[in-house]
Write a protein that holds these residues in place. Structure first.
Motif, short mmCIF file in Angstrom:
data_model
loop_
_atom_site.label_atom_id
_atom_site.label_comp_id
_atom_site.label_asym_id
_atom_site.label_seq_id
_atom_site.Cartn_x
_atom_site.Cartn_y
_atom_site.Cartn_z
N THR A 141 0.62 -1.44 0.19
CA THR A 141 0.00 0.10 0.11
C THR A 141 0.87 1.58 -0.13
O THR A 141 0.07 2.31 -0.29
N ASP A 142 2.03 0.99 0.33
CA ASP A 142 3.02 2.53 0.88
C ASP A 142 3.36 2.67 -1.02
O ASP A 142 4.02 2.21 -1.86
N ALA A 143 3.17 4.05 -1.11
CA ALA A 143 3.92 4.93 -2.47
C ALA A 143 5.21 4.52 -2.23
O ALA A 143 5.65 4.61 -3.34
N TYR A 144 6.12 4.91 -1.06
CA TYR A 144 7.35 4.79 -1.25
C TYR A 144 8.44 3.17 -1.32
O TYR A 144 8.80 3.19 -2.38
N PHE A 145 7.80 2.47 0.05
CA PHE A 145 8.16 0.94 0.04
C PHE A 145 7.11 -0.01 -1.29
O PHE A 145 5.60 -0.62 -0.32
N ASP A 146 7.55 -0.11 -2.13
CA ASP A 146 6.57 -0.89 -2.54
C ASP A 146 7.42 -1.52 -3.67
O ASP A 146 9.02 -2.59 -3.37
N GLN A 147 6.57 -2.48 -4.80
CA GLN A 147 7.71 -2.96 -5.55
C GLN A 147 8.78 -3.02 -6.19
O GLN A 147 10.05 -4.15 -6.00
N LYS A 148 8.93 -1.51 -6.48
CA LYS A 148 10.03 -1.41 -7.04
C LYS A 148 11.47 -0.93 -6.14
O LYS A 148 12.38 -1.56 -6.89
N PHE A 149 10.85 -0.72 -5.36
CA PHE A 149 12.02 -0.53 -4.18
C PHE A 149 12.49 -2.04 -3.53
O PHE A 149 13.38 -1.91 -3.59
N LEU A 150 11.64 -2.64 -3.75
CA LEU A 150 11.94 -4.09 -2.96
C LEU A 150 13.09 -4.90 -4.63
O LEU A 150 14.25 -5.31 -3.69
N ARG A 151 13.01 -4.36 -5.83
CA ARG A 151 12.74 -5.07 -6.69
C ARG A 151 14.81 -4.54 -6.47
O ARG A 151 15.69 -4.90 -6.85
N GLU A 152 14.97 -3.22 -6.75
CA GLU A 152 15.76 -2.54 -7.39
C GLU A 152 16.96 -1.36 -6.18
O GLU A 152 18.02 -1.38 -6.84
N GLN A 153 15.85 -1.21 -5.53
CA GLN A 153 17.15 -0.64 -3.59
C GLN A 153 17.05 -2.12 -2.11
O GLN A 153 18.24 -2.08 -2.18
N LEU A 154 16.12 -2.80 -2.74
CA LEU A 154 16.95 -3.74 -1.32
C LEU A 154 17.00 -5.35 -2.41
O LEU A 154 17.64 -5.96 -1.75
N LYS A 155 17.60 -4.98 -4.08
CA LYS A 155 17.87 -6.46 -4.38
C LYS A 155 17.03 -7.70 -4.20
O LYS A 155 17.78 -8.61 -4.27
N ILE A 156 15.71 -7.89 -3.49
CA ILE A 156 14.91 -8.30 -3.67
C ILE A 156 14.39 -9.95 -4.73
O ILE A 156 13.12 -8.71 -5.11
N GLU A 157 15.24 -10.92 -5.07
CA GLU A 157 13.71 -11.46 -5.76
C GLU A 157 12.43 -11.82 -6.14
O GLU A 157 12.10 -11.97 -4.95
N ALA A 158 11.66 -11.79 -7.38
CA ALA A 158 10.14 -11.81 -6.84
C ALA A 158 9.83 -12.83 -6.47
O ALA A 158 8.91 -12.62 -5.13
N GLU A 159 10.60 -14.44 -6.16
CA GLU A 159 10.29 -15.51 -5.69
C GLU A 159 10.52 -15.14 -4.09
O GLU A 159 10.08 -16.18 -3.70
#
Length: 258
Positions: free
Chosen positions: A184-202
Motif C-alpha cells: 500500500t505504501d507509495a515509497y516502499f513498493d515492488q520497485k523498491f524491493l527489486r531495485e533498492q533491496l535487491k529482493i528477487e520476486a520469488e
C-alpha cells in the motif's frame, strides 16, 4: 719513655688512618636524593642518605662503595685518596626501563567500531554454529529448502533496540504488517524491493517472514521514522541476500529432492 711516646703517637696515627670515613652528597639531576642505600662492600658496612642527601661511611683507600635506590641506576665506586680527604658528589641516573614499565599500566584506548570486521566475525560464528549443529539449520516448511524464520531469529539480537527507548504502544512489525506496507505504501513498493533491496520476486514472501521474525519496533512504520526503517531494511536485505547467495552456491537441495 721517649720511645714509648713515639710508639703511642705512631699507633694513634695508624688508628686514625684505619678509622677514616668518606662523606658527600647524592644528587639525581638537580635534586638531592634521600634514602639512598650506601654500602661499603669491602668492610661490610652500610648507611643511608639523609633527607638532604648527605652520607658518611667508614672507608679506606680502594674500598668498594655501592650506591642504590629504587628507580635509580646503581653506581659503584672504588675509593680514591681525594674521596677520603674531602666531601664529594655522587650523581645517580633514573632507571628508564623501570619508568617505562610504570607508563605501560595506563588504560588502553577503546578500539573504534569496525562494521566490516564485526560482520565478518558474526558470519564466522554462524558458520561454526552451522557446522556444529546442522540439525538446527534444516529446512522446516519453506518452499526453497531454507528456514529463514529460524535464521532471522538467530540474527534478531543484532538488530534489537534498547528496551528502555522502545515505545511499547506501537508493537512490532510482523509479517502481515510489512507485507501490507509494501502493498500500500507509495515509497516502499515492488520497485523498491527489486531495485533498492535487491529482493528477487520469488523470495519476497520469505523476506517478509525474515523481517517479521526480527521484531522491529512498530514505531518505524510512522512517517517521521521512515528513514530509520529504510536503514533497517537495507541492513536486513543485505544479510538476507547474503544467505540466499550462500545457499545457492552450496547447492542445497530442495525438500523432497534426491
Amino acid at each position: 719513655m721517649i720511645r714509648n711516646l713515639i710508639f703511642f703517637v705512631a699507633f694513634l696515627i695508624f688508628a686514625a688512618a684505619k678509622a677514616q670515613n668518606t662523606s658527600g652528597k647524592v644528587y639525581a639531576g638537580d635534586k638531592r636524593v634521600p634514602g639512598v642505600l650506601v654500602e661499603n662492600r669491602t668492610q661490610n658496612k652500610s648507611t643511608v642518605t639523609t633527607d638532604a642527601g648527605d652520607f658518611s661511611i667508614a672507608a679506606r683507600l680502594n674500598d668498594s662503595l655501592v650506591f642504590s635506590a629504587p628507580f635509580m641506576e646503581t653506581q659503584v665506586f672504588i675509593v680514591e685518596q681525594e674521596q677520603l680527604e674531602q666531601r664529594w658528589v655522587v650523581a645517580l641516573n633514573e632507571n628508564l626501563n623501570e619508568l617505562d614499565e610504570v607508563r605501560l599500566t595506563e588504560a588502553p584506548k577503546p578500539k573504534e567500531f569496525n562494521q566490516e570486521e564485526y560482520t565478518a566475525k558474526v558470519n564466522d560464528l554462524v558458520k561454526r554454529d552451522y557446522e556444529l549443529n546442522p540439525q538446527a539449520y534444516r529446512p522446516q516448511y519453506t518452499s526453497q529448502g531454507i528456514d529463514f524464520i529460524m535464521l532471522a531469529k538467530r540474527f534478531a539480537s543484532l538488530f534489537k533496540k534498547d528496551p528502555s527507548k522502545k515505545e511499547k504502544d506501537y508493537g512490532v512489525i510482523s509479517y502481515e504488517r510489512i507485507q501490507q506496507l509494501f502493498a500500500t505504501d507509495a515509497y516502499f513498493d515492488q520497485k523498491f524491493l527489486r531495485e533498492q533491496l535487491k529482493i528477487e520476486a520469488e523470495y519476497q514472501n520469505l523476506f517478509f517472514e525474515y523481517v517479521g521474525a526480527v521484531n522491529l519496533d512498530g514505531i518505524l512504520l510512522e512517517t517521521e521514522h521512515q528513514l530509520d526503517l529504510l536503514k533497517e531494511l537495507l541492513a536486513l536485505s543485505e544479510s538476507f541476500n547474503a544467505e540466499i547467495k550462500k545457499y545457492k552456491q552450496e547447492g542445497l537441495a530442495k525438500p523432497g529432492s534426491n
